[in-house]
Design a protein around this motif. Structure first.
Motif, PDB file in Angstrom:
ATOM      1  N   UNK A   4      47.744  75.572 -44.102  1.00 36.78           N
ATOM      2  CA  UNK A   4      46.853  76.196 -42.922  1.00 36.78           C
ATOM      3  C   UNK A   4      46.474  74.970 -42.199  1.00 36.78           C
ATOM      4  N   UNK A   5      46.328  73.860 -42.515  1.00 32.73           N
ATOM      5  CA  UNK A   5      46.231  72.621 -41.520  1.00 32.73           C
ATOM      6  C   UNK A   5      47.533  72.582 -40.593  1.00 32.73           C
ATOM      7  N   UNK A   6      48.568  72.598 -41.023  1.00 29.24           N
ATOM      8  CA  UNK A   6      49.791  72.422 -40.158  1.00 29.24           C
ATOM      9  C   UNK A   6      49.773  73.442 -39.222  1.00 29.24           C
ATOM     10  N   UNK A   7      49.375  74.859 -39.567  1.00 27.52           N
ATOM     11  CA  UNK A   7      49.281  76.011 -38.640  1.00 27.52           C
ATOM     12  C   UNK A   7      48.416  75.516 -37.482  1.00 27.52           C
ATOM     13  N   UNK A   8      47.451  74.991 -38.038  1.00 31.34           N
ATOM     14  CA  UNK A   8      46.207  74.963 -36.893  1.00 31.34           C
ATOM     15  C   UNK A   8      46.681  73.621 -36.095  1.00 31.34           C
ATOM     16  N   UNK A   9      47.558  72.459 -36.768  1.00 29.50           N
ATOM     17  CA  UNK A   9      47.794  71.644 -35.599  1.00 29.50           C
ATOM     18  C   UNK A   9      48.810  72.211 -34.864  1.00 29.50           C
ATOM     19  N   UNK A  10      49.663  73.147 -35.227  1.00 25.92           N
ATOM     20  CA  UNK A  10      50.690  73.731 -34.238  1.00 25.92           C
ATOM     21  C   UNK A  10      49.935  74.516 -32.949  1.00 25.92           C
ATOM     22  N   UNK A  11      48.815  75.150 -33.310  1.00 22.36           N
ATOM     23  CA  UNK A  11      48.127  75.430 -32.284  1.00 22.36           C
ATOM     24  C   UNK A  11      47.514  74.490 -31.313  1.00 22.36           C
ATOM     25  N   UNK A  12      46.973  73.547 -31.911  1.00 21.56           N
ATOM     26  CA  UNK A  12      46.516  72.238 -31.125  1.00 21.56           C
ATOM     27  C   UNK A  12      47.648  71.798 -30.261  1.00 21.56           C
ATOM     28  N   UNK A  13      48.729  71.626 -30.744  1.00 19.32           N
ATOM     29  CA  UNK A  13      49.838  71.019 -29.897  1.00 19.32           C
ATOM     30  C   UNK A  13      50.170  71.998 -28.922  1.00 19.32           C
ATOM     31  N   UNK A  14      50.322  73.141 -29.157  1.00 20.17           N
ATOM     32  CA  UNK A  14      50.799  74.131 -28.053  1.00 20.17           C
ATOM     33  C   UNK A  14      49.722  74.033 -26.901  1.00 20.17           C
TER      34      UNK A  14
END
Length: 595
Positions: free
Chosen positions: A280-290
């Motif tokens: 879940x945290x990895x997916x959240x960081x992908x959104x932040x990175x985007x």
């Protein structure tokens, strides 16, 4: 298979992950571990993250810093912020000449992920405090140099720099003065711009140390060189090199940390910890990175998905464009107020100041902030300076927008004038008096003032007194009276010269008379006299009406009583004749006595 299991246990259970595993076995181990929620998989990704961050930081320089920032953000910096802070501090301590590059890297990342910049600054402050207590000059030099460049990039507030200088120069030794000289050479130009008074105090302290001669000759020579550097305006020590000036001042986030704060360095961030919500945290960081990069910047997995990945990346770009990041920390507003303050304080005359202020990027809706800042600067002076009134006059006459903003400020300050001490109140009142006297401000603002005992306070009465004294001193009493008699503006002066109630009228007359402006109340005095005459006439009319009513009522009552009984009328007539006889005898007696 048992060998692989043993290596997995070693990989997970070791605290730092420093056990060597041959590359072939490590590759085989990675192929066997596919469960992303397992501790083994997280350990492998943690080691890969650590190596990647270390490698990127070690190869950063002026020419490739933009690419390095892009690659670093592609890594999970939120998970690895402890690794990033440790790696960049070690790299800076090993290569102090590269400190401007490392500071610029932290400044860029701080605009997107401010928690990382705060962590780096926190660890630097704690490291400086430990090194100072241990008399570790080498560590102090490296740490203060890094903090100085973070101050130049506005990652750290200037207060921490001033606190470090005070600590180093409070009880000067050769080592502490040497560290202070190196520190001020790196950030002296920045301090001279943002805090000139404190910067002058620091150099006064250096001068006192030089005269006392309680330090080594070598350190005394360093102080003399420092004064020469200051005289040359730090031409060899600019705050930010042009190649590294990559962040706009409005975008930077400044952390207000000080030496006295209780700081948490979060040491556990540099150690592997199992995360049950890893996916879940990895997916959240992908959104932040985007959101940060503006595009879907995943690894090589995107190339395998073909057209589907292309469609998803386009959708992600649309989502990223729709997302609006709102700054709720008022950072931009604080930076704007600071810029306005520095512009005002660094200007020689009001024309130069207005020219600089008009060149600032004042967004629509921020005009009120500029006007408030000018008034606040004016109020903080010991005595009123006409410099600020001329600035307000010029801005109000240049554009009607500024005039409207100053009118709003007048209303705002009059309603809250009780919050200010007498000196600030006097400066604010004289400032608005200058604007009104020069017709930079419309006299319609007087409509907010109601000069009655119930609607005013001691502060507001002092405000109005100083305001009118300024107007009469500038315009002259006769011209001021003519302006107040303007027929087109009488609705705005109803509150100043109330005629609704004699009590309020007397209060206004007494007020203007007590401040030496009784000439302005001639009409009020006439109105009060006419009002009193009118009241007396009305009172007499009411009394005459009441007496006539009483006479008619007495006549009617006497008629009714005579009609009712004849005995009572005869008795009353006899009593009245007797009283007339007695009165006539008394008058005759008095005439004889007079003869």
């Amino acid at each position: 298979m048992s060998l692989i299991q043993t290596e997995q246990e070693v990989l997970v259970n070791t605290r730092a992950g420093g056990v060597y595993i041959p590359p072939s076995r490590l590759k085989l181990l990675q192929q066997k571990i596919t469960d992303k929620s397992s501790a083994e998989y997280q350990r492998i990704t943690w080691d890969a993250l650590k190596k990647s961050i270390n490698g990127l930081i070690n190869k950063v320089n002026t020419s490739n810093i933009k690419n390095i920032v892009f690659e670093l953000i592609n890594e999970n910096l939120i998970r690895g912020r402890g690794l990033f802070a440790r790696s960049i501090m070690k790299a800076q301590a090993a290569s102090p000449p590269f400190t401007p590059v490392y500071a610029a890297l932290v400044a860029i990342i701080n605009t997107k992920l401010p928690q990382i910049g705060e962590l780096v600054l926190t660890r630097l402050i704690v490291q400086f405090r430990k090194a100072y207590r241990r008399n570790d000059k080498t560590t102090c030099l490296a740490t203060t140099t890094f903090i100085a460049h973070l101050c130049n990039h506005l990652v750290a507030h200037e207060i921490v720099a001033l606190q470090i200088l005070v600590l180093l120069l409070e009880s000067p030794t050769s080592d502490s003065v040497e560290v202070a000289v190196g520190f001020i050479r790196e950030c002296g130009a920045h301090l001279a711009e943002v805090s000139p008074k404190a910067n002058n105090d620091v150099f006064d302290r250096f001068r006192a140390i030089l005269h006392e001669a309680n330090v080594e000759k070598r350190v005394q020579y360093m102080i003399e060189v420092l004064f020469q550097v200051r005289k040359d305006k730090y031409k060899d020590n600019p705050p930010i090199a042009p190649d590294l000036d990559l962040v706009k001042e409005d975008d930077q986030i400044t952390h207000h940390l000080s030496l006295d704060d209780e700081l948490d360095v979060e040491e556990t961030l540099g150690i592997f910890n199992f995360d049950p919500d890893y996916v879940i945290n990895e997916e959240k960081y992908k959104e932040i990175k985007t959101q940060i990069l503006g595009e879907d910047s995943e690894d090589d997995d995107d190339d395998e998905s073909g057209s589907e990945s292309g469609e998803s990346s386009e959708e992600d770009e649309e989502v990223a464009q729709k997302i609006e990041i709102r700054d709720q920390t008022n950072t931009n507003l604080i930076n704007l107020r600071r810029t306005i303050y520095l512009t005002i304080k660094s200007s020689v005359d009001f024309e130069e100041c207005c020219h600089k202020l008009m060149k600032l990027n004042i967004q629509e809706g921020q005009e009120l902030e500029l006007c408030n800042m000018i008034i606040e600067c004016c109020s903080q002076e010991r005595t009123y300076e006409k410099f600020f009134g001329l600035i307000g006059e010029r801005l109000a006459k240049i554009n009607l927008v500024w005039a409207k903003a100053f009118e709003q400020c007048f209303v705002q300050y009059y309603e809250t004038i009780h919050r200010y001490e007498t000196n600030r109140l006097r400066n604010i009142s004289k400032f608005f008096g200058h604007l009104l006297a020069s017709d930079a401000l419309s006299w319609q603002v007087f409509s907010i003032i109601k000069l009655t005992e119930d609607d005013t306070t001691s502060s507001s009465r002092i405000f109005v007194k100083i305001l009118f004294e300024e107007l009469s001193g500038t315009l002259g009493l006769q011209k001021l009276k003519e302006r107040l008699k303007d027929s087109t503006m009488q609705e705005c002066f109803i509150g100043l010269f109330p005629k609704d109630n004699p009590r309020n009228t007397r209060f206004a007359i007494n007020y203007f008379t007590s401040i030496g402006l009784g000439l302005l109340t001639d009409e009020l005095r006439e109105h009060l006299q006419n009002a009193q005459k009118l009241l007396m006439a009305q009172k007499h009319a009411l009394e005459s009406d009441s007496s006539s009513d009483s006479d008619s009522s007495s006549d009617s009552s006497s008629g009714s009583s005579s009609g009712s009984s004849s005995d009572s009328s005869s008795s009353s007539s006899s009593s009245s004749s007797r009283s007339r006889y007695v009165a006539r005898k008394r008058r005759e007696r008095e005439r004889r006595m007079n003869k």
